[in-house]
Write a protein that holds these residues in place. Structure first.
Motif, PDB file in Angstrom:
ATOM      1  N   TYR A  84       8.914   5.979 -10.370  1.00  0.00           N
ATOM      2  CA  TYR A  84       8.263   4.749 -10.828  1.00  0.00           C
ATOM      3  C   TYR A  84       9.258   3.587 -10.899  1.00  0.00           C
ATOM      4  O   TYR A  84       8.915   2.444 -10.558  1.00  0.00           O
ATOM      5  CB  TYR A  84       7.628   4.966 -12.200  1.00  0.00           C
ATOM      6  N   TYR A 117       0.827  -1.205   0.000  1.00  0.00           N
ATOM      7  CA  TYR A 117       0.000   0.000   0.000  1.00  0.00           C
ATOM      8  C   TYR A 117       0.863   1.257   0.000  1.00  0.00           C
ATOM      9  O   TYR A 117       0.571   2.229  -0.723  1.00  0.00           O
ATOM     10  CB  TYR A 117      -0.927   0.003   1.213  1.00  0.00           C
ATOM     11  N   ALA A 177       1.188   6.632  -6.847  1.00  0.00           N
ATOM     12  CA  ALA A 177      -0.006   7.396  -7.206  1.00  0.00           C
ATOM     13  C   ALA A 177       0.202   8.896  -7.033  1.00  0.00           C
ATOM     14  O   ALA A 177      -0.222   9.694  -7.881  1.00  0.00           O
ATOM     15  CB  ALA A 177      -1.184   6.927  -6.355  1.00  0.00           C
ATOM     16  N   ALA A 200       8.748  -3.016  -5.432  1.00  0.00           N
ATOM     17  CA  ALA A 200       7.556  -3.857  -5.561  1.00  0.00           C
ATOM     18  C   ALA A 200       7.934  -5.256  -6.015  1.00  0.00           C
ATOM     19  O   ALA A 200       7.366  -6.255  -5.539  1.00  0.00           O
ATOM     20  CB  ALA A 200       6.577  -3.224  -6.558  1.00  0.00           C
ATOM     21  N   TYR A 239       2.177   1.771  -3.415  1.00  0.00           N
ATOM     22  CA  TYR A 239       1.106   2.257  -4.290  1.00  0.00           C
ATOM     23  C   TYR A 239       0.865   3.746  -4.084  1.00  0.00           C
ATOM     24  O   TYR A 239       0.723   4.509  -5.053  1.00  0.00           O
ATOM     25  CB  TYR A 239      -0.178   1.473  -4.019  1.00  0.00           C
TER      26      TYR A 239
END
Length: 201
Positions: A108, A86, A93, A115, A89
């Protein structure tokens, strides 16, 4: 000879199908959210016993014994990894809103790297929980460390993960029958080799 191979193949299909059904049942018993983690640990535990040549292995009792044993701890670890994903993410985001495009690309890349590490560590977690008795935080450290022990095996695991996702997308019926149990067998086989070489069981 051909008949013997056919019998072995039939036994293998039966084994993976029953194991997959047990995994689905275990997941449902925990209402999905609380069932997936212990069901997956139980799945890996049964596969470990099979790989180690346990001739007295009884699938259903072995599965649910491992399920009950791992229920609380596996869910705690699942929550830990869930929070980690989370956080990644959220970082990805919000990068769109707070950073220029050049910086976004760098963010990214960093998020994707972490990730990928976390995903592979999460996969390794089940093999480690099936094989070792540790304190909760030690499972996390071991799962992350295992990603870097054998880079080639890690790459192979990533390839299998991609194949697993493609199977779920393009052949969902096959996935429901044997998908989880077969891919877990592959992962457990790879990690068990590492465990037996580097650690005392």
């Amino acid at each position: 000879m051909i008949n013997q191979k056919m019998v072995q193949f039939a036994h293998a299909v039966c084994f993976f199908t029953v194991l997959n059904l047990l995994w689905l049942l275990g997941s449902l018993l925990g209402l999905g959210v609380f069932g997936v983690m212990p069901a997956t640990v139980a799945l890996f535990s049964v596969i470990r016993a099979k790989l180690r040549g346990d001739q007295e292995l009884q699938l259903v009792p072995a599965f649910f014994d491992a399920y009950k044993t791992a229920f609380v701890r596996s869910n705690v670890l699942g929550l830990f990894f869930g929070l980690g994903f989370y956080v990644l993410y959220v970082n990805a985001a919000f990068a769109t809103y707070f950073y220029e495009k050049d910086v976004q690309f760098f963010i990214y890349l960093v998020v994707f790297f972490f990730a990928a590490i976390m995903t592979l560590a999460f996969i390794n977690l089940f093999s480690i929980m099936a094989h070792f008795e540790m304190k909760t935080i030690q499972y996390v450290k071991a799962a992350i460390g295992l990603v870097f022990v054998h880079p080639l095996k890690t790459v192979m695991q990533f390839i299998w993960l991609v194949a697993y996702v493609l199977l779920a997308i393009f052949l969902p019926k096959v996935f429901l029958v044997v998908g989880v149990s077969v891919i877990s067998y592959v992962w457990m086989s790879q990690n068990l080799t590492t465990f037996t070489k580097k650690y005392a069981s």
